[in-house]
Design a protein around this motif. Structure first.
Motif, PDB file in Angstrom:
ATOM      1  N   GLY A 106     -29.687  69.095  98.078  1.00 41.48           N
ATOM      2  CA  GLY A 106     -30.307  68.265  97.052  1.00 41.48           C
ATOM      3  C   GLY A 106     -30.718  66.903  97.583  1.00 41.48           C
ATOM      4  N   PHE A 110     -34.702  66.342  97.433  1.00 40.58           N
ATOM      5  CA  PHE A 110     -35.126  65.389  96.407  1.00 40.58           C
ATOM      6  C   PHE A 110     -35.203  63.955  96.929  1.00 40.58           C
ATOM      7  N   TRP A 118     -40.462  70.808  93.545  1.00 42.20           N
ATOM      8  CA  TRP A 118     -39.108  70.752  94.083  1.00 42.20           C
ATOM      9  C   TRP A 118     -38.718  72.039  94.793  1.00 42.20           C
TER      10      TRP A 118
END
Length: 230
Positions: A106, A110, A118
């Protein structure tokens, strides 16, 4: 980028056969090594075609499904060496790798890369593969070492400490060696494809930090939960 013809790729069978001969002469299980090589060839050949479809996918659910399959098999394979504890520890391993690897993935997808969308499969699938594979290897080493330490009469905290240390040795060795002894796969691949070495180095730094984090977090979570139940 140099295109590898199948005929030239087949030349690699020569040193491979040399190693298989050594396995046979030293009674190290040449059949198992040959089976592993056969599986590798089949799996990589199939995944090449599968990735062509996945990279064109426009659905985040498909990518999440792929990540779920990768997570399941990495968790199962990680416990290959612990015998009857495999089923008992599977759920703990699955959660450990999911949390440790998922948090790290993550941050990369991100935060560092800011992927749009994403689920961009061309980035997310290879990165998840590196995360789960390295977490799998570390958890596997930790599980085997922890079990051996406990069987030798070590206390749970001491066995956990020894297992964590053993599991992280390959990762730490890779950190020490990178740039001096080896140019890892991602950096080498990018350089061969024409990317600037400076940009390739940034990506490799990201990957090394990613591997260290995923391996360390997943292993610590696994050992914490396993030791609490023993």
């Amino acid at each position: 980028m140099v295109m590898i013809e199948l005929g030239r790729l087949a030349l690699m069978a020569v040193p491979v056969c040399g190693v298989l001969w050594i396995f046979w002469r030293w009674s190290l299980g040449a059949g198992n090594a040959l089976y592993a090589l056969g599986r590798m060839l089949l799996q990589l050949s199939l995944i090449g075609y599968l990735l062509l479809y996945i990279f064109q996918a426009k659905s985040g659910w498909i990518i999440l499904g792929v990540l779920g399959v990768m997570l399941f098999f990495s968790s199962w394979i990680a416990l290959r060496t612990v015998g009857d504890r495999r089923r008992k520890w599977f759920f703990v391993t699955l959660i450990s790798i999911a949390l440790g690897g998922g948090v790290t993935l993550g941050f990369v997808s991100f935060g560092v890369l800011d992927l749009k969308p994403w689920y961009a499969p061309r980035y997310l699938i290879p990165l998840a593969g590196m995360v789960f594979a390295n977490a799998m290897n570390s958890v596997s080493l930790a599980a085997e070492r922890y079990l051996n330490e406990r069987q030798e009469g070590r206390s749970s905290p001491e066995a956990r400490r020894q297992a964590m240390n053993a599991a992280m040795i390959p990762v730490l060795n890779a950190l020490f060696a990178v740039g001096l002894v080896s140019l890892p796969g991602m950096m080498t691949g990018q350089i061969l494809s024409g990317v600037s070495p400076l940009i390739a180095a940034r990506y490799q730094i990201m990957v090394m930090l990613m591997i260290f984090s995923a391996s360390g977090l997943s292993t610590a979570l696994f050992l914490r939960w396993v030791s609490a139940k023993s």
